[in-house]
Structures are given as structure tokens and as C-alpha cells.
Design an enzyme around this catalytic site. Structure first.
Site, PDB file in Angstrom:
ATOM      1  N   SER A   1       0.811  -1.203   0.000  1.00 11.70           N
ATOM      2  CA  SER A   1       0.000   0.000   0.000  1.00 11.70           C
ATOM      3  C   SER A   1       0.849   1.259   0.000  1.00 11.70           C
ATOM      4  CB  SER A   1      -0.905  -0.004   1.239  1.00 11.70           C
ATOM      5  OG  SER A   1      -1.595   1.223   1.360  1.00 11.70           O
TER       6      SER A   1
ATOM      7  N   TYR B   1      -3.806   5.005  -4.195  1.00 10.27           N
ATOM      8  CA  TYR B   1      -5.125   5.618  -4.376  1.00 10.27           C
ATOM      9  C   TYR B   1      -4.960   6.796  -5.352  1.00 10.27           C
ATOM     10  CZ  TYR B   1      -6.437   2.995  -0.209  1.00 10.27           C
ATOM     11  OH  TYR B   1      -6.672   1.990   0.681  1.00 10.27           O
TER      12      TYR B   1
ATOM     13  N   THR C   1      -6.486   1.586  -6.443  1.00  9.98           N
ATOM     14  CA  THR C   1      -7.667   1.247  -5.635  1.00  9.98           C
ATOM     15  C   THR C   1      -8.667   2.392  -5.682  1.00  9.98           C
ATOM     16  OG1 THR C   1      -6.366  -0.158  -4.163  1.00  9.98           O
ATOM     17  CG2 THR C   1      -8.490   0.607  -3.345  1.00  9.98           C
TER      18      THR C   1
ATOM     19  N   LYS D   1      -8.615  -1.837  -8.893  1.00  6.67           N
ATOM     20  CA  LYS D   1      -9.148  -2.588  -7.750  1.00  6.67           C
ATOM     21  C   LYS D   1     -10.410  -1.912  -7.204  1.00  6.67           C
ATOM     22  CE  LYS D   1      -7.644  -4.594  -3.330  1.00  6.67           C
ATOM     23  NZ  LYS D   1      -8.679  -4.042  -2.431  1.00  6.67           N
TER      24      LYS D   1
ATOM     25  N   HIS E   1     -13.509  -3.487  -0.734  1.00 10.10           N
ATOM     26  CA  HIS E   1     -12.622  -2.950   0.292  1.00 10.10           C
ATOM     27  C   HIS E   1     -12.809  -3.680   1.630  1.00 10.10           C
ATOM     28  CE1 HIS E   1      -9.788   0.537   0.281  1.00 10.10           C
ATOM     29  NE2 HIS E   1      -9.738   0.241   1.556  1.00 10.10           N
TER      30      HIS E   1
END
Length: 392
Positions: free
Chosen positions: A110, A132, A158, A256, A280
């Protein structure tokens, strides 16, 4: 084999050990779903509605679980899903990466991770970097290029997040930084978990609430909430934005958070090479259906135009097999490996991966399948009304 002091035989046992060893607030941050937890619970219970159809003779003496996802040859169809700041163990994502490397699988790291991508890339070759849509185009691209330089082979974007932090059972206190006030507030919880405190004392560190992968390597990392605020202030991406980023990244590219067939088709149009059917982990928009309910419709919509991965609710090897039988190339796990790490560090993550490997192999034996590539919908009984409309 039964669980022992150094081995747990189920993910459920890993969760029980994590609950005993983590301060209450840290544990709740791992298990909490949005609002009433409807989606989080459905992610798990939906797998129980799917039944397998075993054979009893001519069963394969060996089973091959290996496959390829995002250009990475992996020993089994289970990948590490990217998760944010990990306060469950001092070694954090580096320990997870070592376990993934030992298991021969890939890991998503991440952008909100607690360890720099360079440290993780140094111990794992099969590294995928997740971001993100946060900041300007230039900042997002610079983040991806830093990850590439550290060895990331693929990029995950994501998108399944609406900033809903409400929890019907209450949200755990997460401090902006570990100052005296925050430590005093957490002290009663930590005092009840001396082994947790001991781990951090032996590491000569404290849980780090900074997120070092959002900016240049030499920059001072923003705090989690500072980064979260910037993310909230960034306009959501358009499909044109995603197509632009895909054009900048010439390696494997995953979108995602997809649950709808129409979004899956748009992901194909945007040039994605993979997508993740994900809600999520139930932490996004509550009452979204379980990921596994959305999987058949997404697979039907995109065919073999890109790889489809499922993320959400995996607790057993049979869950892995069910997802693959319904069209997934592989699955991703989040809470399961975090519980393993909370229970026993790197060894606990290895333990969880081995549970899923063994469980998947055993299920394939019963189904008479010698390779994960032989699995098909014929191996599963899907009840009426289980899967969502393929057209929506």
C-alpha cells in the site's frame, strides 16, 4: 494437525490469537467494517452458500496450484492484498514480504504502508505497488515511478472508497501521532497486552503513524491523517484519468474495487490488464454485495480480455477454490494475514499462507482436479439468486 503453541491450523485460530495479543483499539481497527458491517459479514457468509461437488475415485495424487498473475509466476493463487499502516508488529510489511517470498507468491504494498517501498522491494521480487487517486497527476506518477525503481512489477489503483468511517459498534481511537497524550490514552490497553508491548520495546521503536511512500524517499513522511486529508481533497478520477495513468505505466496494471459488469467493461476500455472484484473488505459502502456474488457477472462481462482477481472474505482454502471455479485467476487476502502477523509475526503470515495452500489442495483432491486451471463452474453448486445480474 491440531493447533500448537507455534502453529495454528485455521485462520479463525489466528484471529483468536490476534485478539488476545493486540490492544483492543488495534484489534478493532483490523476487524471493523463500515456502518452495520453488512458487507463485511456477507463477504464471509456468502462462501458458505456455495457448495462443492466432490468425486470419490480416480482422484489426482498431486495437485498443481501454480499460476500467473500480473506477469508474476506464483506457486499458488493467493496474493497478499495491500493494507494500510500496520501497527500489529514492528516488522510490518517487511515481515509480510519475507513470508510472501518464502511462499513463492506476490504482494501488494500500500501507498499507506508503514515501511518504505525500497525496504520491501529489497526482500521480495514479486512486488506490486498500490496507490489511491491522491494528489495531482504528477504526484501520482512520481509515486508510481519511485515504486518501479524499487522493484515493483505492477501497479494497483484502488478506487473503492467513499470515506465512510462510521461504525455502529464505535470506531477505535487512532491518534494523529504518538505523543504523550496518545500514549497515555492507549496505556491501559497496552498494559493488558504485555507481549505486544514487549515486541515494540525489543525493536526499539514505536508504531509509526507516518506513511513514507506518498512522496519522495528523502522527504519527511506525512502523518496518516495528513495523507488521508489530502486524499479526501483530491477530486475522484475519471475513466480518462485512469486511461492516462495506464498509458504512463507500461507494466501490468490493475484497477481494484470493481463490483459491476459495466465498470469491468470500462476497465477493459481504459487498458487495464487486471481487475480486482472487491468492496474494500466491507470497509467501503455498506450493503454492497459480497465480492464473490459479484464475481460471475464481472467474469462474464470481460471474458479473457484481462485477469480477474477476487478480494474479500477468504478464510479457507475451499474459499480459494470456489472463487477460481467461478472464474477468478487468483484471490487476495487482507485480514487473514494481518491476524497471522499479530499472532506470530512473519511465521504467522507463513502459517496463514500454508493453511490456504493446504486447504486449496485438499479441496481440489476432493473435486478430482489436478490443476487450478481445470476448475470450472461445474465444480460448484450456486444457489438461485446468488450471483448478481450479469448485465448491470
Amino acid at each position: 494437525m491440531a493447533s500448537t503453541r507455534t502453529w495454528f491450523e485455521t485462520v479463525a485460530e489466528a484471529q483468536r490469537r490476534a485478539k488476545r495479543r493486540l490492544p483492543r483499539g488495534v484489534y478493532l481497527a483490523l476487524v471493523a467494517g463500515a456502518e452495520a458491517g453488512v458487507t463485511m459479514n456477507d463477504n464471509i457468509s456468502a462462501f458458505d452458500e456455495l457448495k462443492v461437488r466432490p468425486h470419490i475415485a480416480d482422484l489426482p495424487p498431486t495437485r498443481d496450484l501454480s499460476t500467473t498473475v500480473m506477469g508474476q509466476d506464483i506457486s499458488m493463487p493467493v496474493l497478499i492484498s495491500p493494507t494500510g499502516v500496520q501497527a500489529v508488529h514492528p516488522d510490518g510489511e517487511v515481515a509480510v514480504a519475507r513470508a510472501a517470498a518464502a511462499a513463492g507468491t506476490a504482494m501488494g504494498l500500500s501507498a499507506f504502508a508503514s515501511k518504505p517501498v525500497e525496504e520491501v522491494g529489497a526482500v521480495l521480487d514479486k512486488l506490486l505497488f498500490q496507490t489511491y487517486w491522491l494528489g495531482s497527476r504528477d504526484e501520482i506518477l512520481a509515486r508510481a515511478e519511485r515504486a518501479r525503481a524499487a522493484g515493483a512489477k505492477g501497479l494497483i489503483v484502488t478506487l473503492d472508497w467513499v470515506f465512510d468511517s462510521r461504525r455502529d459498534w464505535g470506531s477505535p481511537y487512532i491518534p494523529e501521532r504518538l505523543d504523550v497524550k496518545a500514549m497515555a490514552r492507549y496505556a491501559p490497553q497496552v498494559a493488558l497486552r504485555p507481549a505486544y508491548l514487549g515486541r515494540w520495546l525489543r525493536s526499539r521503536s514505536l508504531p509509526d503513524l507516518g506513511v513514507p511512500n506518498l512522496g519522495p524517499r528523502e522527504a519527511t513522511p506525512p502523518t496518516f491523517f495528513g495523507a488521508y486529508g489530502q486524499w479526501m481533497g483530491t477530486p475522484p478520477p475519471t475513466w480518462a484519468d485512469l486511461a492516462w495513468l495506464r498509458a504512463q505505466w507500461d507494466g501490468p496494471f490493475m484497477i481494484k474495487g470493481i463490483t459491476r459488469p459495466d465498470d469491468a467493461r470500462r476497465a477493459v476500455d481504459a487498458g487495464a490488464s487486471a481487475l480486482s472484484v472487491s468492496n474494500h473488505g466491507g470497509n467501503n459502502l455498506d450493503s454492497t454485495p459480497a465480492s464473490i456474488r459479484c464475481l460471475p457477472g464481472v467474469v462474464d462481462a470481460v471474458g479473457d480480455q484481462l485477469e480477474v482477481v477476487l478480494d474479500g472474505g477468504i478464510r479457507r482454502g475451499s474459499d480459494v477454490v470456489k472463487a477460481l471455479a467461478l472464474g477468478a485467476r487468483a484471490v487476495m487476502i487482507g485480514r487473514a494475514y494481518l491476524w497471522g502477523m499479530a499472532a506470530a509475526g512473519e511465521r504467522g503470515v507463513t502459517n496463514v499462507l500454508e493453511i490456504l495452500r493446504q486447504g486449496a489442495s485438499e479441496t481440489m483432491l476432493g473435486l478430482g482436479r489436478s490443476s487450478v486451471h481445470e476448475l470450472s463452474p461445474d465444480d460448484i453448486i450456486v444457489p438461485a439468486g446468488f450471483a448478481l445480474d450479469h448485465k448491470g
